[in-house]
Design an enzyme around this catalytic site. Structure first.
Site, PDB file in Angstrom:
ATOM      1  CE1 TYR A 145      24.731  67.876   1.354  1.00 21.50           C
ATOM      2  CE2 TYR A 145      24.539  69.008   3.471  1.00 21.50           C
ATOM      3  CZ  TYR A 145      25.072  67.994   2.704  1.00 21.50           C
ATOM      4  OH  TYR A 145      25.938  67.084   3.264  1.00 21.50           O
ATOM      5  CG  HIS A 146      18.571  70.198   6.387  1.00 17.48           C
ATOM      6  ND1 HIS A 146      17.210  70.121   6.618  1.00 17.48           N
ATOM      7  CD2 HIS A 146      19.172  69.746   7.513  1.00 17.48           C
ATOM      8  CE1 HIS A 146      17.002  69.641   7.825  1.00 17.48           C
ATOM      9  NE2 HIS A 146      18.166  69.399   8.394  1.00 17.48           N
ATOM     10  CG  HIS A 147      14.206  70.316   2.629  1.00 16.64           C
ATOM     11  ND1 HIS A 147      13.324  69.774   3.528  1.00 16.64           N
ATOM     12  CD2 HIS A 147      13.976  71.657   2.632  1.00 16.64           C
ATOM     13  CE1 HIS A 147      12.585  70.737   4.062  1.00 16.64           C
ATOM     14  NE2 HIS A 147      12.974  71.892   3.540  1.00 16.64           N
ATOM     15  CG  HIS A 162      14.881  73.422   6.301  1.00 17.30           C
ATOM     16  ND1 HIS A 162      13.765  73.598   7.075  1.00 17.30           N
ATOM     17  CD2 HIS A 162      15.277  72.160   6.517  1.00 17.30           C
ATOM     18  CE1 HIS A 162      13.488  72.485   7.711  1.00 17.30           C
ATOM     19  NE2 HIS A 162      14.393  71.599   7.394  1.00 17.30           N
TER      20      HIS A 162
END
Length: 292
Positions: A150-152, A292
């Site tokens: 999700y962050h990436h 991450h």
């Protein structure tokens, strides 16, 4: 909109490389305006690859990839350290000499400063190869948590969207991200080398990530306040909404990770057996990548 930067004293960098001096921000904006929507294609392909990759690896032995992991993290650590050193002076200079309003609402960091402009461009482009972090997780058969992918995805899409708009408050996001990644990827590299950084370093990284989310929310709120006061500000309302939603969701997810990793009763027991966890880092004595 063309701006007159006459009278603006730029940061006095002790040395400017030729590739920085030759940087033309107009060309990069044209490219990003024409290509930023391809980020959705890259993210879709990224999702297909990682989940098909997980299915492929399910019945196969994990790859070690330790040497490749060391090289990968060392490269990203060096890139982030250089990026922080080349962008942070501009933010500090603007805050000291022109104040918070300029730092949030005037995109001189890319339109008038070739050094920070070049490294802002590199920052935007770097979000695409950083998707490679997940390849190591898949090939090493490590847990792929929601926070990681999700962050990436959201960082890539927002960064490219913000760059094509020359979002002025992005100078804050770029400097913070470079600084956090400098320490984060250095930690990963040490763990890949089978070294054991202290638990305090892992907690510091996650704390910095949480602080980054809080400051990001403050940046968006303050930019919105300037706009409400009728002041000119190179940040669109849609950009503020997207950025605030992104940073707030990150804060919730990282706070949850922080609690589970360092505060919950299970975390203290886990640290008796394993190395400290970092979002995206290594969670065991054999340096396995988790998130991450």
């Amino acid at each position: 909109m063309k701006r007159n930067y006459v009278g603006l004293t730029l940061t006095n960098y002790s040395y400017m490389f030729n590739f920085e001096e030759e940087f033309e921000h107009q060309n990069t904006r044209v490219w990003m305006t024409n290509n930023w929507t391809k980020g959705f294609y890259y993210c879709g392909l990224y999702m297909v690859i990682i989940f098909l990759g997980q299915l492929y690896m399910k019945s196969r032995p994990r790859f070690e990839l330790r040497k490749a992991l060391i090289v990968w993290n060392c490269m990203l650590a060096c890139f982030s350290i250089i990026g922080a050193c080349r962008t942070a002076p501009e933010l500090l200079h603007v805050l000291k000499n022109y104040g918070v309003y300029h730092s949030l609402c005037i995109p001189s960091f890319i339109e008038a400063d070739r050094v920070s402009g070049f490294w802002s461009w590199m920052f935007a482009l770097s979000k695409l190869p950083e998707l490679g972090d997940t390849v190591f997780i898949v090939l090493r058969k490590q847990p792929l948590i929601f926070l990681h992918w999700y962050h990436h995805i959201t960082v890539l899409l927002y960064t490219w969207y913000a760059y094509k708009e020359y979002t002025s408050s992005a100078r804050w996001f770029i400097v913070m991200n470079y600084c956090v990644h400098s320490l984060m990827y250095s930690y990963y590299a040490l763990r890949a080398m089978k070294l054991s950084p202290p638990k305090a370093m892992a907690m510091l990284i996650t704390s910095m990530q949480l602080a980054q989310m809080v400051i990001g929310c403050w940046v968006n709120y303050t930019s919105y306040q300037f706009i409400q006061q009728g002041q000119s500000c190179q940040v669109s309302n849609l950009n503020i909404q997207l950025s605030f939603a992104m940073y707030f969701s990150y804060f919730v997810l990282f706070a949850r990770f922080f609690y589970k990793a360092y505060i919950s009763p299970r975390s203290s027991k886990k640290f008796g057996e394993k190395s400290p966890a970092v979002p995206g880092g290594f969670t065991s004595n054999d340096s396995k990548v988790k998130a991450h």
